[in-house]
Design a protein around this motif. Structure first.
Motif, mmCIF file in Angstrom:
data_model
loop_
_atom_site.group_PDB
_atom_site.id
_atom_site.type_symbol
_atom_site.label_atom_id
_atom_site.label_comp_id
_atom_site.label_asym_id
_atom_site.label_seq_id
_atom_site.Cartn_x
_atom_site.Cartn_y
_atom_site.Cartn_z
ATOM 1 N N MET A 1 41.566 -3.459 0.843
ATOM 2 C CA MET A 1 41.401 -4.881 0.516
ATOM 3 C C MET A 1 41.584 -5.073 -0.985
ATOM 4 O O MET A 1 40.964 -4.404 -1.785
ATOM 5 N N LEU A 2 42.470 -5.992 -1.319
ATOM 6 C CA LEU A 2 42.697 -6.338 -2.719
ATOM 7 C C LEU A 2 41.823 -7.540 -3.066
ATOM 8 O O LEU A 2 41.956 -8.605 -2.457
ATOM 9 N N LYS A 3 40.979 -7.369 -4.054
ATOM 10 C CA LYS A 3 40.080 -8.443 -4.465
ATOM 11 C C LYS A 3 40.557 -9.010 -5.784
ATOM 12 O O LYS A 3 40.804 -8.275 -6.738
ATOM 13 N N LEU A 4 40.708 -10.312 -5.836
ATOM 14 C CA LEU A 4 41.162 -10.967 -7.055
ATOM 15 C C LEU A 4 40.094 -11.917 -7.557
ATOM 16 O O LEU A 4 39.698 -12.851 -6.858
ATOM 17 N N TYR A 5 39.615 -11.661 -8.765
ATOM 18 C CA TYR A 5 38.695 -12.591 -9.425
ATOM 19 C C TYR A 5 39.571 -13.659 -10.078
ATOM 20 O O TYR A 5 40.407 -13.355 -10.939
ATOM 21 N N THR A 6 39.383 -14.888 -9.681
ATOM 22 C CA THR A 6 40.407 -15.892 -9.977
ATOM 23 C C THR A 6 39.823 -17.293 -10.031
ATOM 24 O O THR A 6 38.652 -17.521 -9.719
ATOM 25 N N LEU A 7 40.659 -18.216 -10.445
ATOM 26 C CA LEU A 7 40.363 -19.643 -10.384
ATOM 27 C C LEU A 7 41.701 -20.340 -10.196
ATOM 28 O O LEU A 7 42.589 -20.220 -11.042
ATOM 29 N N HIS A 8 41.878 -21.043 -9.103
ATOM 30 C CA HIS A 8 43.201 -21.524 -8.699
ATOM 31 C C HIS A 8 43.836 -22.465 -9.712
ATOM 32 O O HIS A 8 45.061 -22.543 -9.812
ATOM 33 N N ASN A 59 40.495 -1.493 -4.516
ATOM 34 C CA ASN A 59 39.677 -0.394 -3.998
ATOM 35 C C ASN A 59 39.058 0.431 -5.122
ATOM 36 O O ASN A 59 39.069 1.663 -5.091
ATOM 37 N N GLY A 60 38.566 -0.268 -6.148
ATOM 38 C CA GLY A 60 37.909 0.408 -7.262
ATOM 39 C C GLY A 60 38.772 0.579 -8.487
ATOM 40 O O GLY A 60 38.263 0.870 -9.572
ATOM 41 N N THR A 61 40.081 0.392 -8.332
ATOM 42 C CA THR A 61 40.977 0.413 -9.479
ATOM 43 C C THR A 61 41.042 -1.000 -10.033
ATOM 44 O O THR A 61 41.493 -1.922 -9.343
ATOM 45 N N VAL A 62 40.583 -1.167 -11.268
ATOM 46 C CA VAL A 62 40.492 -2.508 -11.847
ATOM 47 C C VAL A 62 41.639 -2.723 -12.824
ATOM 48 O O VAL A 62 41.854 -1.936 -13.746
ATOM 49 N N ILE A 63 42.400 -3.787 -12.588
ATOM 50 C CA ILE A 63 43.515 -4.168 -13.454
ATOM 51 C C ILE A 63 43.243 -5.563 -13.994
ATOM 52 O O ILE A 63 43.025 -6.502 -13.232
ATOM 53 N N CYS A 64 43.289 -5.687 -15.315
ATOM 54 C CA CYS A 64 43.069 -6.978 -15.940
ATOM 55 C C CYS A 64 44.384 -7.558 -16.445
ATOM 56 O O CYS A 64 45.322 -6.818 -16.702
ATOM 57 N N GLU A 65 44.452 -8.866 -16.583
ATOM 58 C CA GLU A 65 45.575 -9.591 -17.177
ATOM 59 C C GLU A 65 46.707 -9.810 -16.178
ATOM 60 O O GLU A 65 47.188 -8.885 -15.553
ATOM 61 N N VAL A 331 48.046 2.678 -13.240
ATOM 62 C CA VAL A 331 46.827 2.085 -13.797
ATOM 63 C C VAL A 331 46.845 2.130 -15.314
ATOM 64 O O VAL A 331 46.533 1.135 -15.988
ATOM 65 N N LYS A 332 47.238 3.287 -15.889
ATOM 66 C CA LYS A 332 47.306 3.385 -17.346
ATOM 67 C C LYS A 332 48.330 2.417 -17.909
ATOM 68 O O LYS A 332 48.102 1.764 -18.937
ATOM 69 N N GLN A 333 49.478 2.302 -17.210
ATOM 70 C CA GLN A 333 50.509 1.375 -17.664
ATOM 71 C C GLN A 333 50.017 -0.060 -17.611
ATOM 72 O O GLN A 333 50.297 -0.868 -18.505
ATOM 73 N N ALA A 334 49.265 -0.358 -16.570
ATOM 74 C CA ALA A 334 48.732 -1.723 -16.444
ATOM 75 C C ALA A 334 47.801 -2.057 -17.599
ATOM 76 O O ALA A 334 47.799 -3.182 -18.105
ATOM 77 N N ARG A 335 47.007 -1.070 -18.031
ATOM 78 C CA ARG A 335 46.107 -1.314 -19.173
ATOM 79 C C ARG A 335 46.910 -1.591 -20.441
ATOM 80 O O ARG A 335 46.550 -2.464 -21.232
ATOM 81 N N VAL A 336 47.996 -0.830 -20.616
ATOM 82 C CA VAL A 336 48.839 -1.060 -21.794
ATOM 83 C C VAL A 336 49.486 -2.433 -21.711
ATOM 84 O O VAL A 336 49.504 -3.195 -22.689
ATOM 85 N N ASN A 337 50.024 -2.785 -20.517
ATOM 86 C CA ASN A 337 50.649 -4.105 -20.347
ATOM 87 C C ASN A 337 49.661 -5.228 -20.646
ATOM 88 O O ASN A 337 50.000 -6.225 -21.299
ATOM 89 N N ALA A 338 48.435 -5.051 -20.172
ATOM 90 C CA ALA A 338 47.418 -6.081 -20.416
ATOM 91 C C ALA A 338 47.172 -6.252 -21.911
ATOM 92 O O ALA A 338 47.069 -7.375 -22.419
ATOM 93 N N ALA A 339 47.089 -5.125 -22.624
ATOM 94 C CA ALA A 339 46.851 -5.189 -24.066
ATOM 95 C C ALA A 339 48.027 -5.788 -24.814
ATOM 96 O O ALA A 339 47.850 -6.515 -25.794
#
Length: 462
Positions: A1-8, A59-65, A331-339
């Motif tokens: 399950m992919l969970k997205l913290y969001t606001l439409h 599933n526990g892997t958190v990606i921001c941005e 995941v590491k790439q996503a952190r760099v992209n977010a930054a």
């Protein structure tokens, strides 16, 4: 399950929703009420110390941005790479467009909307409206084909449309003046999932902005501030030395970020200085390379890559001996992209909003609003530095990008060392790089001195 913290109603959240719909992914959406401060609660700050939305929990892997999330979703779940191409040049063009959305479209939306919702602003200033019209023109100039990047749909379209559809009814966009944008919007609206994933949210945020403006106007009146208002570069392999051509100016933070990357990779840059004050970025020859007329632009043996973040990713992907500066791990790439997008949309955007009016429009002082925005940016960077570097425990291009803007800002607006100790420790680590001063330190101080001098001259003329 992919969970997205969001606001439409949030454009970045809707860009992720569009991507998920295109990929056939179901998202379990958890609403984050910004006005109620949900994003500032301890449990949310553990997920994202920058307290922004959206945030993906896979599933526990958190990606921001949002941009990092979109790239992650396509690379992990896409049946093909059409939405985010693997081919280096095509990918670079998409990256450039994503950062254009971060640093121009969404940054200007944010500078317009946030004061309305949070500071009681009741009118849209001439400067902000003019900046948004300039953003429309940059997008119009970019749309040389059916989509933002070529003739097929990519996540760059999802990103850009989320902001444009939110802006166009707040700061009117004339159809006769921007026909390519309207043609592109028509194609986007024909997507079967467009209205659900983006249209309704764009309408809702537009209505909220307009209604809040009216409500604020009943409490106070804000006076509109009127303000005046790249040898043809080629790849050579000589004595193990790579030479590429860069259209640049050392004072520019994005250019210095590329210089830092090149130094780290052992690449020699054939630098061609572009004099912005003399309008060299507006010549027909330059506009053929980059219709957005920004610097830097890379010419790698005829392959043209504009936009600093896209250039850095391209250089590491093509010439890096390993992937430490831009990891292949999702995941590491996503952190760099977010930054990288944090730098585009926050650090550099706020640098730009300070420097440009001083350099080009004779502004005599930096407003309290802009100073407060920079201090907030410092706090976001401080909160981001949970490890030794911006995106973890090792040096990446995210550090080069962020330090290029930060080093400039701190020379204009002071940074309290006692309040931001992690930033100072991070900066000290970067200053120990043997190439730091040449590639970044000198240029940052040069730009800061230019701004301080321009302010003095503007005051003398006023």
């Amino acid at each position: 399950m992919l969970k997205l913290y969001t606001l439409h109603v949030s454009p970045p959240c809707r860009a992720v929703e569009l991507t998920a719909k295109a990929l056939g992914i179901d998202l379990h959406q958890q609403e984050v009420n910004l006005l109620a401060g949900d994003h500032l609660k301890p449990e949310y700050l553990k997920l994202n110390p920058q307290h922004t939305i959206p945030v993906l929990d896979d599933n526990g892997t958190v990606i921001c941005e949002s941009h990092a999330i979109m790239i992650y979703l396509v690379r992990k779940f896409g049946k093909d790479d059409s939405l985010y191409p693997e081919a280096l040049v095509k990918q670079a063009k998409v990256n450039a467009a994503l950062h254009f959305e971060t640093g121009v479209l969404f940054a200007r939306l944010r500078f317009l909307f946030e004061p309305i919702f949070f500071h009681g602003v009741s009118e849209i200033s001439f400067e902000k409206a003019e900046n948004i019209q300039k953003a429309y023109q940059l997008l119009e100039d970019t749309l040389k084909e059916d989509y933002v990047v070529g003739s097929s749909l990519t996540i760059a379209d999802f990103s850009c449309v989320s902001s444009i559809s939110s802006l166009m009814h707040v700061v009117p966009m004339e159809k006769a003046k921007y026909p390519k944008i309207y043609g592109w919007l028509g194609r986007m609206k024909r997507l079967p999932y467009y209205e659900e994933a983006n249209g309704s949210g764009a309408t809702a945020v537009t209505e909220a902005v307009l209604n809040t403006l009216k409500e604020n106007a009943t409490k106070k009146r804000i006076h509109i501030i009127m303000q005046q208002s790249r040898v043809s570069s080629r790849f050579l392999q000589l004595l193990n030395m790579v030479i590429v051509k860069l259209y640049t100016r050392h004072m520019s933070p994005p250019c210095r970020a590329v210089e830092l990357t090149a130094k780290a990779l052992g690449i020699t840059l054939d630098q061609h200085v572009v004099n912005l004050m003399a309008g060299e970025h507006l010549t027909p020859e330059y506009l053929k390379m980059n219709p957005q007329h920004i610097i830097p632009v890379l010419d790698d043996n005829g392959t043209i890559i504009p936009e600093s973040h896209a250039i850095m990713i391209y250089l590491v992907s093509k010439y890096g001996k390993d992937d430490s500066l831009y990891p292949k791990d999702l995941v590491k790439q996503a952190r760099v992209n977010a930054a990288l997008h944090f730098e585009s949309g926050v650090l550099f955007a706020r640098t730009r909003f300070i420097v440009e009016p001083i350099a080009y429009r004779g502004i005599t002082e930096i407003s309290t609003e802009k100073k407060e925005c920079v201090q907030k940016a410092y706090q976001l960077l401080e909160d981001t530095l949970v490890d030794d570097y911006v995106a973890g425990n090792s040096l990446t291009i995210a550090d080069f990008s962020c330090v290029s803007s930060f080093a400039t800002l701190m020379g204009i607006i002071p940074v309290d060392k006692s309040k931001f100790p992690k930033i100072y420790d991070w900066l000290d680590r970067l200053k120990k790089l043997p190439y730091y001063e040449e590639a970044n330190g000198s240029g940052a101080e040069e730009l800061a001195k230019f701004v301080r001098s321009a302010l003095e001259k503007n005051v003398a003329k006023a």
